[in-house]
Scaffold this motif. Structure first.
Motif, mmCIF file in Angstrom:
data_model
loop_
_atom_site.group_PDB
_atom_site.id
_atom_site.type_symbol
_atom_site.label_atom_id
_atom_site.label_comp_id
_atom_site.label_asym_id
_atom_site.label_seq_id
_atom_site.Cartn_x
_atom_site.Cartn_y
_atom_site.Cartn_z
ATOM 1 N N MET A 134 0.684 -1.181 0.253
ATOM 2 C CA MET A 134 0.090 -0.050 0.159
ATOM 3 C C MET A 134 0.931 1.144 0.097
ATOM 4 O O MET A 134 0.557 2.250 -0.877
ATOM 5 C CB MET A 134 -1.023 -0.068 1.231
ATOM 6 N N GLN A 135 1.958 1.257 0.889
ATOM 7 C CA GLN A 135 2.544 2.646 0.764
ATOM 8 C C GLN A 135 3.304 2.824 -0.342
ATOM 9 O O GLN A 135 3.405 4.002 -0.905
ATOM 10 C CB GLN A 135 3.554 2.624 2.114
ATOM 11 N N ALA A 136 3.990 1.871 -0.852
ATOM 12 C CA ALA A 136 4.676 1.978 -2.188
ATOM 13 C C ALA A 136 3.637 2.195 -3.312
ATOM 14 O O ALA A 136 3.967 3.050 -4.371
ATOM 15 C CB ALA A 136 5.463 0.625 -2.741
ATOM 16 N N TYR A 137 2.480 1.708 -3.514
ATOM 17 C CA TYR A 137 1.314 2.070 -4.388
ATOM 18 C C TYR A 137 0.993 3.703 -4.214
ATOM 19 O O TYR A 137 0.774 4.191 -5.150
ATOM 20 C CB TYR A 137 0.179 1.364 -4.124
ATOM 21 N N ALA A 138 0.738 3.947 -3.016
ATOM 22 C CA ALA A 138 0.524 5.396 -2.778
ATOM 23 C C ALA A 138 1.508 6.360 -3.372
ATOM 24 O O ALA A 138 1.319 7.523 -3.798
ATOM 25 C CB ALA A 138 0.131 5.590 -1.308
ATOM 26 N N ARG A 139 2.778 6.022 -3.156
ATOM 27 C CA ARG A 139 3.912 6.873 -3.522
ATOM 28 C C ARG A 139 3.769 6.525 -5.177
ATOM 29 O O ARG A 139 4.150 7.950 -5.679
ATOM 30 C CB ARG A 139 5.166 6.241 -3.061
ATOM 31 N N PHE A 140 3.793 5.666 -5.462
ATOM 32 C CA PHE A 140 3.402 5.439 -7.108
ATOM 33 C C PHE A 140 2.332 6.476 -7.669
ATOM 34 O O PHE A 140 2.664 7.243 -8.688
ATOM 35 C CB PHE A 140 3.312 4.186 -7.468
#
Length: 220
Positions: A134-140
């Motif tokens: 989720m955090q990586a997705y939000a950053r993406f």
């Protein structure tokens, strides 16, 4: 409140006493809103047949929540708590586990809010190619000036993990008519309920409203 369970590496929709298993291993949703990361500690081993509330919990991961009885608090600050030490839980994990509550709507039912509680393994960590926690997705999405509530998101299980672990991937931008519906749901009472930490057991419930799983605010 409707919930979406990931127990047993499968998606199950829970609405009161009704359970509906989703046959495939992926699920298309719009993430409408999200709570900050939280954490909870259970003194005894969890038993789904005998639901209990945590011994201690925190809605901000910094200090115990104000509704935790003083005699149940293990420390005045989470950083000083012995249950925050790696190895205090199973294996190298922490006994006090991180999690995050999301309010999501299924692709074909944009007015039906479901709560999903993400374990830490589904939130933290680096992306593996297109597979994003989720955090990586939000950053993406942030790097592309995109708000998560404006895209259709695919949630799917990490097939290499023995415990429930989700990845997230964008499918497409929402259409104008879909955006209008979702925008109206962001502050809906069902949405607020889904992202609010509440460890009150429902009378007669045979399962805990919050599964024990490990667990960032998306819409900062």
């Amino acid at each position: 409140m409707r919930r979406l369970s990931i127990r047993g590496n499968k998606f199950t929709e829970l609405a009161g006493a009704c359970e509906t298993s989703v046959s495939n291993d992926e699920y298309a949703v719009v993430v409408v809103n999200a709570a900050p990361v939280s954490r909870s500690f259970y003194e005894a081993q969890y038993d789904s047949d005998k639901p209990t509330i945590p011994t201690c919990w925190s809605s901000d991961t910094q200090v115990p929540s104000v509704d935790v009885p003083p005699w149940q608090r293990r420390a005045s600050r989470c950083m000083d708590c012995p249950n925050n030490i790696r190895g205090s839980g199973f294996g190298s994990s922490r006994a006090c586990r991180f999690s995050q509550q999301l309010a999501v709507v299924p692709q074909d039912r944009l007015r039906e809010i479901y709560q999903i509680r993400l374990p830490a393994t589904s939130i933290f960590g680096e992306a593996r190619e297109e597979h994003m926690p989720m955090q990586a997705y939000a950053r993406f999405l942030h790097g592309r000036d995109t708000v998560v509530s404006t895209v259709l998101t695919k949630m799917y299980f990490d097939q290499d993990s023995n415990i429930p672990k989700l990845f997230f991937k964008p499918i497409r931008p929402l259409r104008e008519e879909e955006l209008n519906v979702v925008s109206a749901m962001i502050d809906h009472s069902d949405t607020i309920q889904a992202i609010t930490m509440n460890y009150t057991l429902t009378e007669g419930s045979t399962t805990s409203p919050f599964e024990i799983t490990d667990g960032f605010r998306i819409n900062n």
